[in-house]
Scaffold this active site. Sequence first.
Site, PDB file in Angstrom:
ATOM      1  N   ARG A 160       2.358   8.550  -6.787  1.00  0.00           N
ATOM      2  CA  ARG A 160       1.770   9.805  -7.327  1.00  0.00           C
ATOM      3  C   ARG A 160       2.238  10.117  -8.559  1.00  0.00           C
ATOM      4  O   ARG A 160       1.880  11.114  -9.019  1.00  0.00           O
ATOM      5  CB  ARG A 160       2.145  10.864  -6.473  1.00  0.00           C
ATOM      6  CG  ARG A 160       1.725  10.963  -4.951  1.00  0.00           C
ATOM      7  CD  ARG A 160       0.623  11.166  -4.780  1.00  0.00           C
ATOM      8  NE  ARG A 160      -0.134  11.289  -3.498  1.00  0.00           N
ATOM      9  CZ  ARG A 160      -0.958  10.651  -2.569  1.00  0.00           C
ATOM     10  NH1 ARG A 160      -2.080   9.860  -3.428  1.00  0.00           N
ATOM     11  NH2 ARG A 160      -1.373  10.873  -1.393  1.00  0.00           N
ATOM     12  N   ASP A 191      -8.461   1.980  -4.063  1.00  0.00           N
ATOM     13  CA  ASP A 191      -8.101   2.642  -2.877  1.00  0.00           C
ATOM     14  C   ASP A 191      -8.034   4.404  -2.781  1.00  0.00           C
ATOM     15  O   ASP A 191      -7.673   4.885  -3.924  1.00  0.00           O
ATOM     16  CB  ASP A 191      -6.647   2.272  -2.268  1.00  0.00           C
ATOM     17  CG  ASP A 191      -6.320   2.909  -1.225  1.00  0.00           C
ATOM     18  OD1 ASP A 191      -7.197   2.710  -0.064  1.00  0.00           O
ATOM     19  OD2 ASP A 191      -5.101   3.498  -1.045  1.00  0.00           O
ATOM     20  N   HIS A 215       0.759  -1.187  -0.016  1.00  0.00           N
ATOM     21  CA  HIS A 215      -0.014   0.035   0.189  1.00  0.00           C
ATOM     22  C   HIS A 215       0.941   1.195  -0.007  1.00  0.00           C
ATOM     23  O   HIS A 215       1.013   1.940   1.022  1.00  0.00           O
ATOM     24  CB  HIS A 215      -0.962  -0.115   1.180  1.00  0.00           C
ATOM     25  CG  HIS A 215      -1.962   1.023   1.200  1.00  0.00           C
ATOM     26  ND1 HIS A 215      -3.300   0.648   2.144  1.00  0.00           N
ATOM     27  CD2 HIS A 215      -2.222   2.326   0.595  1.00  0.00           C
ATOM     28  CE1 HIS A 215      -4.083   1.668   1.666  1.00  0.00           C
ATOM     29  NE2 HIS A 215      -3.514   2.556   0.984  1.00  0.00           N
ATOM     30  N   HIS A 219       1.791  14.340   0.178  1.00  0.00           N
ATOM     31  CA  HIS A 219       0.985  15.363  -0.294  1.00  0.00           C
ATOM     32  C   HIS A 219       1.925  16.607  -0.459  1.00  0.00           C
ATOM     33  O   HIS A 219       2.681  16.873   0.531  1.00  0.00           O
ATOM     34  CB  HIS A 219      -0.306  15.642   0.402  1.00  0.00           C
ATOM     35  CG  HIS A 219      -1.359  14.736   0.504  1.00  0.00           C
ATOM     36  ND1 HIS A 219      -2.088  14.625  -0.781  1.00  0.00           N
ATOM     37  CD2 HIS A 219      -1.796  13.912   1.182  1.00  0.00           C
ATOM     38  CE1 HIS A 219      -3.122  13.547  -0.583  1.00  0.00           C
ATOM     39  NE2 HIS A 219      -2.791  13.103   0.565  1.00  0.00           N
ATOM     40  N   HIS A 225       1.333   4.960  -2.247  1.00  0.00           N
ATOM     41  CA  HIS A 225       0.800   6.109  -3.144  1.00  0.00           C
ATOM     42  C   HIS A 225       2.355   6.684  -3.675  1.00  0.00           C
ATOM     43  O   HIS A 225       2.961   7.320  -2.946  1.00  0.00           O
ATOM     44  CB  HIS A 225       0.009   7.032  -2.431  1.00  0.00           C
ATOM     45  CG  HIS A 225      -1.138   6.275  -1.769  1.00  0.00           C
ATOM     46  ND1 HIS A 225      -2.234   6.212  -2.994  1.00  0.00           N
ATOM     47  CD2 HIS A 225      -1.478   6.093  -0.762  1.00  0.00           C
ATOM     48  CE1 HIS A 225      -3.243   5.489  -2.165  1.00  0.00           C
ATOM     49  NE2 HIS A 225      -2.861   5.470  -0.975  1.00  0.00           N
ATOM     50  N   PHE A 275      -6.278  14.247   3.011  1.00  0.00           N
ATOM     51  CA  PHE A 275      -6.007  13.264   3.760  1.00  0.00           C
ATOM     52  C   PHE A 275      -4.998  12.477   3.450  1.00  0.00           C
ATOM     53  O   PHE A 275      -4.683  12.098   2.300  1.00  0.00           O
ATOM     54  CB  PHE A 275      -7.460  12.095   3.555  1.00  0.00           C
ATOM     55  CG  PHE A 275      -8.672  12.631   4.118  1.00  0.00           C
ATOM     56  CD1 PHE A 275      -9.035  12.505   5.515  1.00  0.00           C
ATOM     57  CD2 PHE A 275      -9.633  13.306   3.339  1.00  0.00           C
ATOM     58  CE1 PHE A 275     -10.322  12.798   5.919  1.00  0.00           C
ATOM     59  CE2 PHE A 275     -10.807  13.676   3.611  1.00  0.00           C
ATOM     60  CZ  PHE A 275     -11.057  13.677   5.027  1.00  0.00           C
ATOM     61  N   HIS A 310      -6.066  -0.727   5.198  1.00  0.00           N
ATOM     62  CA  HIS A 310      -6.114   0.110   6.424  1.00  0.00           C
ATOM     63  C   HIS A 310      -7.353  -0.056   7.304  1.00  0.00           C
ATOM     64  O   HIS A 310      -7.831   0.790   7.656  1.00  0.00           O
ATOM     65  CB  HIS A 310      -5.841   1.467   6.133  1.00  0.00           C
ATOM     66  CG  HIS A 310      -6.598   2.064   4.875  1.00  0.00           C
ATOM     67  ND1 HIS A 310      -8.059   1.713   4.734  1.00  0.00           N
ATOM     68  CD2 HIS A 310      -6.264   3.166   4.028  1.00  0.00           C
ATOM     69  CE1 HIS A 310      -8.639   2.310   3.572  1.00  0.00           C
ATOM     70  NE2 HIS A 310      -7.235   3.075   3.138  1.00  0.00           N
ATOM     71  N   ASP A 326       0.392   2.466   3.679  1.00  0.00           N
ATOM     72  CA  ASP A 326      -0.494   3.703   3.170  1.00  0.00           C
ATOM     73  C   ASP A 326       0.206   4.877   3.139  1.00  0.00           C
ATOM     74  O   ASP A 326      -0.079   6.159   3.404  1.00  0.00           O
ATOM     75  CB  ASP A 326      -1.637   3.922   4.004  1.00  0.00           C
ATOM     76  CG  ASP A 326      -2.769   4.704   3.058  1.00  0.00           C
ATOM     77  OD1 ASP A 326      -2.637   5.320   2.298  1.00  0.00           O
ATOM     78  OD2 ASP A 326      -3.974   5.085   3.995  1.00  0.00           O
ATOM     79  N   ASN A 337      -7.289   9.190   6.008  1.00  0.00           N
ATOM     80  CA  ASN A 337      -8.487   8.414   5.803  1.00  0.00           C
ATOM     81  C   ASN A 337      -7.772   6.894   5.764  1.00  0.00           C
ATOM     82  O   ASN A 337      -7.218   6.483   4.854  1.00  0.00           O
ATOM     83  CB  ASN A 337      -8.968   8.629   4.288  1.00  0.00           C
ATOM     84  CG  ASN A 337     -10.390   8.042   4.144  1.00  0.00           C
ATOM     85  OD1 ASN A 337     -10.601   6.787   4.616  1.00  0.00           O
ATOM     86  ND2 ASN A 337     -11.092   8.434   3.291  1.00  0.00           N
TER      87      ASN A 337
HETATM   88  N1  NCD Z   1      -4.982   7.339   3.284  1.00  0.00           N
HETATM   89  C1  NCD Z   1      -5.270   8.477   2.790  1.00  0.00           C
HETATM   90  O1  NCD Z   1      -5.752   9.512   3.636  1.00  0.00           O
HETATM   91  N2  NCD Z   1      -5.211   9.153   1.407  1.00  0.00           N
HETATM   92  C2  NCD Z   1      -4.828   8.255   0.570  1.00  0.00           C
HETATM   93  C3  NCD Z   1      -5.946   7.541  -0.058  1.00  0.00           C
HETATM   94  C4  NCD Z   1      -6.450   6.555   0.732  1.00  0.00           C
HETATM   95  O2  NCD Z   1      -5.684   5.537   0.934  1.00  0.00           O
HETATM   96  O3  NCD Z   1      -7.575   6.640   1.377  1.00  0.00           O
HETATM   97  C5  NCD Z   1      -4.183   9.170  -0.578  1.00  0.00           C
HETATM   98  O4  NCD Z   1      -3.930   8.812  -1.816  1.00  0.00           O
HETATM   99  O5  NCD Z   1      -3.906  10.329  -0.170  1.00  0.00           O
END
Ligand code: NCD
Length: 442
Positions: free
Chosen positions: A68, A158, A64, A315, A66, A329, A238, A311, A284
Amino acid sequence: MTTYLLTGARPLGGDPTDMLIADGVVAAMGADARRGGADARTGGADVVVDAAGLVLLPGLVDLHTHLREPGREDAETVESGTRAAALGGFTAVHAMANTTPTQDTAGVVEQVWRLGRDAGWCDVHPVGAVTVGLAGERLAELSAMARSAAAVRVFSDDGKCVHDPVVMRRALEYVKAFDGVVAQHAQEPRLTEGAQMHEGVISAELGLTGWPAVAEEAIVARDVLLAEHVGSRLHVLHLSTAGSVEIVRWAKARGIDVTAEVTPHHLMLTDDLVRGYDPRFKVNPPLRTAADVEAVREGLADGTIDTVGTDHAPHAREDKDCEWGAAAFGMTGLETALSVVQATMVDTGRLTWADVARVMSTAPARIGRVAGHGRPVAVGEPANLTLVDPAARRVVVPEEQATASVNSPFAGRELPGRVVATFLRGRATVLDGAPVERGVHV
Ligand SMILES: NC(=O)N[C@@H](CC(=O)O)C(=O)O
């Protein structure tokens, strides 16, 4: 290829030993590790790594992450995210599908897979979207993604929940054809409209719209029943509430093919942190109560929860440096995951390092059908390895991390443990806690 002699490393459950890494594999262990060369100190290896007091783990695997890219390279790129992963001890990561464009075609997943291969920090396994554009309506080209060079096995929307039960049922049925798994972001959308944090005493006190535990639990309960009905594999992402742990425990006892994940932040942090309105704590699913934290720790310890997934959700500053309601989030996590697991589970006596290998390497590799990772640390196996110093302590400084974003919820906290070295198929990606550029011989 550079050869390495690790001296005095502690393999899981064993006595300290030497290990020779050559030609991409664990070439020898014990007394045999030094027999290859005339020099008794190096055993003929190019580089000697003093691993006394260090724990030797199979390379970590994240289901898991991200990354981007494509779309939000200002927050992270495949290169920066995978460098962060290597520094966190990972040798393989699954790149979530909520990119722009969405990873919902063979073309996009192949692009991400190639970027990962070219960066060379760890193996990148793109996750395929379940539905076109994560819109929850039409199934994406699951089979084309599975047959592509990226060989996708994990499918997820996700960030969004596959909330339509018919779409979820079809996805579970469809992935059986190529031994895939649907990884669900369990969030009933109607019950979480406008939600800003966990629904409970503190959301009432702060006047913020709450995200009730039942919104997660209702989807987890529905999905384990759907997985049972169609005889398919479900992975719950998660998982964050005590009730979700109970449902997964019940489903496993019933023989349903379900696996579950908890994040490092849900193992450590609680919703009272929201009182400061610092958007670093906005995520989230949301941070929950102390009772939920205790339940997910217990679930991870007793095997109800199979994996720790980061996760890692980087950002850009403008998406986090704003008031709570407008902030995105998500939290970064690749470079702190192992330390948080050590602090919450190992140093508290709830998991051994062998258990850590299971929940952060063996189990995620099995669930994601990742070959060559999550294997026993043994002669002849691919040298995907992580060396950890459990005695080290450090204060988290997000600006010093390799991830391109600074939204770590652990900023300023002192955490135990440090990844000293990471090896990807016998090549050091991290040495002395620092990244090793590809092809640079030390
Ligand atoms: N975990 C998060 O709060 N954000 C994730 C998306 C997700 O897993 O919900 C994201 O891509 O920013």
